[in-house]
Design a protein around this motif. Structure first.
Motif, PDB file in Angstrom:
ATOM      1  N   LEU A  55       0.826  -1.205   0.000  1.00  0.00           N
ATOM      2  CA  LEU A  55       0.000   0.000   0.000  1.00  0.00           C
ATOM      3  C   LEU A  55       0.860   1.256   0.000  1.00  0.00           C
ATOM      4  CD1 LEU A  55      -2.738  -1.203   2.511  1.00  0.00           C
ATOM      5  CD2 LEU A  55      -3.023  -0.853   0.044  1.00  0.00           C
ATOM      6  N   ARG A  56       1.931   1.261   0.804  1.00  0.00           N
ATOM      7  CA  ARG A  56       2.812   2.426   0.821  1.00  0.00           C
ATOM      8  C   ARG A  56       3.432   2.666  -0.554  1.00  0.00           C
ATOM      9  NH1 ARG A  56       4.558   0.378   6.064  1.00  0.00           N
ATOM     10  NH2 ARG A  56       3.699   1.715   7.717  1.00  0.00           N
ATOM     11  N   ALA A  57       3.774   1.585  -1.258  1.00  0.00           N
ATOM     12  CA  ALA A  57       4.348   1.726  -2.598  1.00  0.00           C
ATOM     13  C   ALA A  57       3.363   2.363  -3.566  1.00  0.00           C
ATOM     14  CB  ALA A  57       4.791   0.359  -3.119  1.00  0.00           C
ATOM     15  N   GLN A  58       2.062   2.265  -3.263  1.00  0.00           N
ATOM     16  CA  GLN A  58       1.029   2.870  -4.102  1.00  0.00           C
ATOM     17  C   GLN A  58       0.690   4.288  -3.646  1.00  0.00           C
ATOM     18  OE1 GLN A  58      -0.511   1.522  -6.789  1.00  0.00           O
ATOM     19  NE2 GLN A  58       0.542  -0.451  -6.714  1.00  0.00           N
ATOM     20  N   GLY A  59       1.451   4.809  -2.695  1.00  0.00           N
ATOM     21  CA  GLY A  59       1.191   6.158  -2.196  1.00  0.00           C
ATOM     22  C   GLY A  59       0.044   6.216  -1.201  1.00  0.00           C
ATOM     23  N   ILE A  60      -0.251   5.094  -0.543  1.00  0.00           N
ATOM     24  CA  ILE A  60      -1.374   4.998   0.386  1.00  0.00           C
ATOM     25  C   ILE A  60      -0.835   4.766   1.797  1.00  0.00           C
ATOM     26  CG2 ILE A  60      -3.483   3.723   0.949  1.00  0.00           C
ATOM     27  CD1 ILE A  60      -3.478   2.747  -1.993  1.00  0.00           C
ATOM     28  N   VAL A  61      -1.376   5.481   2.764  1.00  0.00           N
ATOM     29  CA  VAL A  61      -0.997   5.282   4.160  1.00  0.00           C
ATOM     30  C   VAL A  61      -1.813   4.113   4.712  1.00  0.00           C
ATOM     31  CG1 VAL A  61      -0.916   6.279   6.470  1.00  0.00           C
ATOM     32  CG2 VAL A  61      -0.454   7.720   4.455  1.00  0.00           C
ATOM     33  N   PRO A  62      -1.178   2.997   5.083  1.00  0.00           N
ATOM     34  CA  PRO A  62      -1.932   1.844   5.593  1.00  0.00           C
ATOM     35  C   PRO A  62      -2.291   2.013   7.058  1.00  0.00           C
ATOM     36  CG  PRO A  62       0.393   1.315   5.468  1.00  0.00           C
ATOM     37  CD  PRO A  62       0.259   2.717   4.953  1.00  0.00           C
ATOM     38  N   ILE A  63      -3.484   1.559   7.420  1.00  0.00           N
ATOM     39  CA  ILE A  63      -3.940   1.533   8.805  1.00  0.00           C
ATOM     40  C   ILE A  63      -4.413   0.116   9.079  1.00  0.00           C
ATOM     41  CG2 ILE A  63      -5.582   2.462  10.478  1.00  0.00           C
ATOM     42  CD1 ILE A  63      -5.735   4.944   8.591  1.00  0.00           C
ATOM     43  N   VAL A  64      -3.773  -0.555   9.999  1.00  0.00           N
ATOM     44  CA  VAL A  64      -4.116  -1.943  10.281  1.00  0.00           C
ATOM     45  C   VAL A  64      -5.321  -1.989  11.218  1.00  0.00           C
ATOM     46  CG1 VAL A  64      -3.321  -4.130  11.249  1.00  0.00           C
ATOM     47  CG2 VAL A  64      -1.738  -2.699   9.937  1.00  0.00           C
ATOM     48  N   GLY A  65      -6.340  -2.672  10.780  1.00  0.00           N
ATOM     49  CA  GLY A  65      -7.557  -2.832  11.569  1.00  0.00           C
ATOM     50  C   GLY A  65      -8.435  -3.865  10.908  1.00  0.00           C
ATOM     51  N   ASN A  66      -9.345  -4.430  11.665  1.00  0.00           N
ATOM     52  CA  ASN A  66     -10.166  -5.519  11.159  1.00  0.00           C
ATOM     53  C   ASN A  66     -11.638  -5.225  11.442  1.00  0.00           C
ATOM     54  OD1 ASN A  66     -11.433  -8.010  10.587  1.00  0.00           O
ATOM     55  ND2 ASN A  66      -9.573  -9.141  11.149  1.00  0.00           N
ATOM     56  N   LEU A  67     -12.457  -5.216  10.395  1.00  0.00           N
ATOM     57  CA  LEU A  67     -13.884  -4.953  10.563  1.00  0.00           C
ATOM     58  C   LEU A  67     -14.568  -6.016  11.404  1.00  0.00           C
ATOM     59  CD1 LEU A  67     -14.842  -3.770   6.956  1.00  0.00           C
ATOM     60  CD2 LEU A  67     -14.525  -2.336   8.982  1.00  0.00           C
ATOM     61  N   ASP A  68     -13.960  -7.195  11.492  1.00  0.00           N
ATOM     62  CA  ASP A  68     -14.511  -8.252  12.340  1.00  0.00           C
ATOM     63  C   ASP A  68     -14.104  -8.097  13.799  1.00  0.00           C
ATOM     64  OD1 ASP A  68     -15.806  -9.533  10.196  1.00  0.00           O
ATOM     65  OD2 ASP A  68     -13.957 -10.583   9.653  1.00  0.00           O
ATOM     66  N   ALA A  69     -13.245  -7.125  14.086  1.00  0.00           N
ATOM     67  CA  ALA A  69     -12.825  -6.836  15.458  1.00  0.00           C
ATOM     68  C   ALA A  69     -13.003  -5.341  15.696  1.00  0.00           C
ATOM     69  CB  ALA A  69     -11.365  -7.251  15.679  1.00  0.00           C
ATOM     70  N   PRO A  70     -14.213  -4.891  16.019  1.00  0.00           N
ATOM     71  CA  PRO A  70     -14.508  -3.456  16.100  1.00  0.00           C
ATOM     72  C   PRO A  70     -13.550  -2.655  16.969  1.00  0.00           C
ATOM     73  CG  PRO A  70     -16.532  -4.740  16.228  1.00  0.00           C
ATOM     74  CD  PRO A  70     -15.401  -5.731  16.273  1.00  0.00           C
TER      75      PRO A  70
END
Length: 312
Positions: A55-70
């Protein structure tokens, strides 16, 4: 400098710029990001830490999180000015199998702090159910007939409720089959190579399509131009029956056309997921997409899209 309007002084540039969060940043998400790159600050929620470098290589800031773990979503509250929701509902049966707990978790998180100005949810045209080949616009009442489509319809309700409760602009794109040469499973070639049957003309159903790049452009348009609590059919102009589509693709690839079978025979030969698609027939009307979002499709028909695929 501080002022009456901004007592804390000028905001850092990263907070002055529009911040777009992509939830479910797969193929369409990455295409959407490419269309926005350089114009906004891009963020993506990912449940896979191994994807952060990609994601960083695509110019996107990644945020780790899981919709199954609110509880893991706290960081995204108030973070983005606009949100694109591309994550599918859970595939595994849940106690409340008709509900999309992921979308509920996302919208609850987005309500904790200042809500984004717009939220775009990419749904499925499957929420219409079987329409017996009729032309379908967005005013038609949803009648999902499969668990997957029922979960999508539930997600739509949750997103629209979020919009009414927060004053944010919630836009929903109802999407049919997505294709593209550079998308996994994005062409009919593999199915043609297997010789998978299609229905006899008398039993055949209408099918709808959109090229992945056109869908990404529709998403971008909805982020800025989508009307509050509005639904859009994101489809091309094709009006093809499923068998005719595969015949067309076979001709373009220079391959034999797939065999035709009666519906009764198909029920014995084909998997349930494929049969579910063959049990629904509709022709999507995309006039609202073109009129309100001003989306000019690059591939207005599936024929033009398939012709652009190498070796097709």
């Amino acid at each position: 400098m501080p002022s009456n309007q901004n007592p804390l002084g000028a905001l850092p540039s990263r907070f002055r710029q529009q911040r777009v969060l992509i939830v479910g940043c797969g193929d369409v998400g990455l295409r959407t990001a490419r269309a926005l790159r350089g114009r906004v600050r891009l963020l993506a929620l990912t449940s896979t830490p191994a994807r952060t470098a990609e994601l960083r290589a695509q110019g996107i800031v990644p945020i780790v999180g899981n919709l199954d773990a609110p509880a893991s979503l706290a960081r995204i509250a108030g973070l983005a000015t606009r949100v694109v929701h591309l994550a599918p509902p859970p595939a595994d049966p849940q106690p409340q199998w008709w509900c999309d707990a992921r979308t509920l978790a996302l919208t609850r998180t987005l309500r904790r702090r200042s809500p984004p100005a717009s939220l775009v949810y990419v749904s499925t045209s499957g929420v219409y159910g079987d329409c017996a080949g009729e032309k379908v616009n967005e005013s038609r009442i949803a009648a999902p007939s499969t668990p997957r489509a029922q979960r999508r319809a539930d997600a739509e309700r949750v997103v629209r409720h979020w919009g009414r409760a927060t004053g944010g602009r919630a836009s929903i794109l109802r999407v049919p089959g997505i294709y593209a040469a550079d998308r996994e499973g994005g062409t009919p070639l593999a199915r043609l190579q297997k010789g998978t049957p299609v229905l006899h003309a008398s039993d055949d159903v209408y099918t709808n399509h959109i090229h992945a790049d056109d869908l990404a452009r529709a998403v971008v348009a909805a982020v800025w131009r989508g009307r509050a609590q509005r639904i859009y059919n994101a489809s091309d102009d094709s009006e093809l029956k499923m068998g005719d589509y595969f015949d067309l693709a076979a001709d373009l690839y220079g391959m034999p056309r797939p065999p035709r079978v009666a519906r009764d025979a198909a029920q014995e030969q084909l998997p349930l997921i494929l049969l579910s698609f063959m049990g629904e027939s509709r022709r999507l009307d995309n006039a609202r997409l073109k009129r309100e979002l001003r989306v000019a499709l690059r591939y207005p028909t599936v024929l033009e899209g398939l012709k652009a695929i190498p070796n097709a």
